[in-house]
Design an enzyme around this catalytic site. Structure first.
Site, PDB file in Angstrom:
ATOM      1  N   PHE A  73       0.846  -1.200   0.206  1.00 55.40           N
ATOM      2  CA  PHE A  73       0.087  -0.010  -0.045  1.00 55.40           C
ATOM      3  C   PHE A  73       0.946   1.313  -0.092  1.00 55.40           C
ATOM      4  CE2 PHE A  73      -2.538  -3.091   2.139  1.00 55.40           C
ATOM      5  CZ  PHE A  73      -3.673  -2.964   1.503  1.00 55.40           C
ATOM      6  N   TYR A 141      -0.443  11.012 -10.231  1.00 53.98           N
ATOM      7  CA  TYR A 141      -0.569  10.010  -9.464  1.00 53.98           C
ATOM      8  C   TYR A 141      -1.173   8.815 -10.199  1.00 53.98           C
ATOM      9  CZ  TYR A 141      -3.544   7.123  -6.194  1.00 53.98           C
ATOM     10  OH  TYR A 141      -4.225   6.059  -5.510  1.00 53.98           O
ATOM     11  N   ARG A 282     -13.028  21.196  -9.180  1.00 53.79           N
ATOM     12  CA  ARG A 282     -11.651  20.802  -8.961  1.00 53.79           C
ATOM     13  C   ARG A 282     -11.040  20.405 -10.464  1.00 53.79           C
ATOM     14  NH1 ARG A 282     -10.989  16.419  -4.070  1.00 53.79           N
ATOM     15  NH2 ARG A 282     -11.444  15.269  -5.789  1.00 53.79           N
TER      16      ARG A 282
HETATM   17  N1  UDP Z   1     -15.442  16.850  -3.366  1.00 56.74           N
HETATM   18  C1  UDP Z   1     -16.366  18.126  -3.026  1.00 56.74           C
HETATM   19  N2  UDP Z   1     -15.996  18.609  -2.121  1.00 56.74           N
HETATM   20  C2  UDP Z   1     -14.983  18.397  -1.207  1.00 56.74           C
HETATM   21  C3  UDP Z   1     -14.310  17.122  -1.494  1.00 56.74           C
HETATM   22  C4  UDP Z   1     -14.581  16.543  -2.613  1.00 56.74           C
HETATM   23  O1  UDP Z   1     -17.213  18.297  -3.903  1.00 56.74           O
HETATM   24  O2  UDP Z   1     -14.584  19.256  -0.389  1.00 56.74           O
HETATM   25  C5  UDP Z   1     -15.975  15.891  -4.466  1.00 56.74           C
HETATM   26  C6  UDP Z   1     -14.924  15.613  -5.660  1.00 56.74           C
HETATM   27  O3  UDP Z   1     -14.959  16.990  -6.500  1.00 56.74           O
HETATM   28  C7  UDP Z   1     -15.337  14.449  -6.293  1.00 56.74           C
HETATM   29  C8  UDP Z   1     -15.924  13.788  -5.341  1.00 56.74           C
HETATM   30  O4  UDP Z   1     -16.308  14.649  -3.922  1.00 56.74           O
HETATM   31  O5  UDP Z   1     -16.307  14.613  -7.258  1.00 56.74           O
HETATM   32  C9  UDP Z   1     -14.920  12.704  -4.308  1.00 56.74           C
HETATM   33  O6  UDP Z   1     -13.957  13.346  -4.237  1.00 56.74           O
HETATM   34  P1  UDP Z   1     -12.735  12.560  -3.362  1.00 56.74           P
HETATM   35  O7  UDP Z   1     -11.745  13.563  -3.166  1.00 56.74           O
HETATM   36  O8  UDP Z   1     -13.300  12.060  -2.006  1.00 56.74           O
HETATM   37  O9  UDP Z   1     -12.337  11.409  -4.091  1.00 56.74           O
HETATM   38  P2  UDP Z   1     -11.881  11.434  -5.499  1.00 56.74           P
HETATM   39  O10 UDP Z   1     -13.064  10.908  -6.563  1.00 56.74           O
HETATM   40  O11 UDP Z   1     -11.007  12.568  -5.892  1.00 56.74           O
HETATM   41  O12 UDP Z   1     -10.889  10.211  -5.440  1.00 56.74           O
END
Ligand code: UDP
Length: 334
Positions: A73, A141, A282
């Site tokens: 991991f 990543y 994002r």
């Molecule tokens: N997200 C959000 N607000 C936050 C954190 C995440 O709206 O404060 C959204 C992010 O844009 C994604 C989803 O939640 O669509 C899951 O994000 P996370 O970072 O948990 O996991 P990822 O999909 O990036 O691995």
């Protein structure tokens, strides 16, 4: 014979260590504790604090613990950070795994379960995503995890190291007993962030984008319980042991939930008001990521136990609210 778990003090690693111990396996952990937590690892598990780059330490562990297999991991896993500092991702993820493989090979250890990611797919053309779909990562990543998968492929040809790469979708939840859970500093993942807003540790949740081409405009993800992920690692290990075969598998529930649905379910589970603010998208967030996990179900005989989002959030909240009490007590003592 013993299983070496690298990154065993991290979120998914520590749950897997707990699960392996429940199954009666002998385990040893290596973790540099940069993002992991010593207290997340059971006291009776031998623990080494150190780096994958430290070949002498790795060699010592292999020589002294009769290592049969490695569940790997250890690595960095934040998309945004990887864009800002790609070289450290290549160094830690790819370089760390390279160092591990060298020592495995030297010690004739030929079984590896590797923690990969859905980020290897990039922005998918269609969902649910299948393992043979194009892999075009959109960040360093995902790129480093894919490079490791390729390195493992060639490592098998040359050294006969059998490996299974598990491409996780969105890991969430916590040990149902509430002993361990998710703690990242700073936290970036949606469910713990929403629970922090529910417990008052932060004042609101920023919803990143509300005009995606999805029914409610927010991103859809496939959330998978961390204990189901732990079980998948055990299933993968058994497959390598019994069939001596390598492979690549998606791990997800095959069902997507939007950011808004996650927030509503958190509200329902916690019974608390959660303040929400619409925020810009994002960078690099695909609209929808949902797995097909048929291959893992069929070939690894993996069957997720907690596929309901409410169960996943309930377990996360059990852990989170315990932490909250602890935090308040500390404050009181002070
Ligand atoms: N997200 C959000 N607000 C936050 C954190 C995440 O709206 O404060 C959204 C992010 O844009 C994604 C989803 O939640 O669509 C899951 O994000 P996370 O970072 O948990 O996991 P990822 O999909 O990036 O691995």
């Amino acid at each position: 014979m013993t299983i070496l778990v690298t990154g065993g003090a991290g979120y998914i690693g520590s749950h897997t260590v707990l699960y392996l111990k429940e199954k009666g396996e002998s385990v040893v952990v290596l973790d540099n504790l940069i993002t992991g937590h010593r207290q997340s690892v059971l006291n009776d598990v031998p623990f080494y604090m150190g780096s994958l780059h430290d070949q002498e330490l790795l060699h010592y562990i292999f020589q002294n613990h009769n290592i049969e297999a490695v569940i790997h991991f250890a690595g960095n896993s934040l998309v945004g950070e990887s864009v800002k500092d790609p070289l450290s991702y290549y160094e830690n993820n790819l370089g760390g795994t390279l160092s591990l493989l060298k020592v495995m090979n030297k010690n004739q250890v030929k079984k590896l379960v590797f923690s990969s990611t859905a980020a290897v797919y990039g922005d998918p053309k269609c969902v649910p995503i299948q393992e043979e779909d194009p892999t075009i990562p959109t960040n360093p990543y995902g790129e480093t995890k894919l490079a490791i998968e390729r390195m493992l492929h060639w490592g098998e040809q040359a050294y006969d190291i059998k490996s299974i790469s598990l491409r996780y979708f969105n890991a969430a939840g916590a040990d149902p007993e509430g002993h361990i859970g998710e703690q990242h500093h700073p936290e970036t993942h949606l469910i713990p962030i929403v629970l922090q807003a529910a417990s008052g540790e932060r004042d609101k949740v920023n919803v990143f984008g509300d005009d995606y081409p999805t029914p409610d405009g927010t991103c859809i993800r496939d959330y998978i319980h961390v204990m189901d992920l732990a079980d998948a690692h055990y299933c993968a290990l058994k497959k390598i042991r019994n069939e001596k075969k390598s492979g690549t598998y998606n791990l997800g529930n095959e069902k997507g939930y939007s950011v808004k649905e996650v927030i509503e379910t958190c509200q329902e589970v916690t019974g608390r008001e959660i303040r929400v603010e619409a925020s810009p998208k994002r960078a690099g967030d695909p609209a929808v990521l949902v797995a097909s996990s048929q291959k893992a179900r069929k070939e690894l005989k993996w069957k997720p136990k907690y596929s309901n989002l409410k169960d996943i959030i309930t377990h996360a909240w059990n852990y989170h609210s315990k932490k909250e009490v602890h935090h308040k007590n500390m404050h009181y003592v002070k």
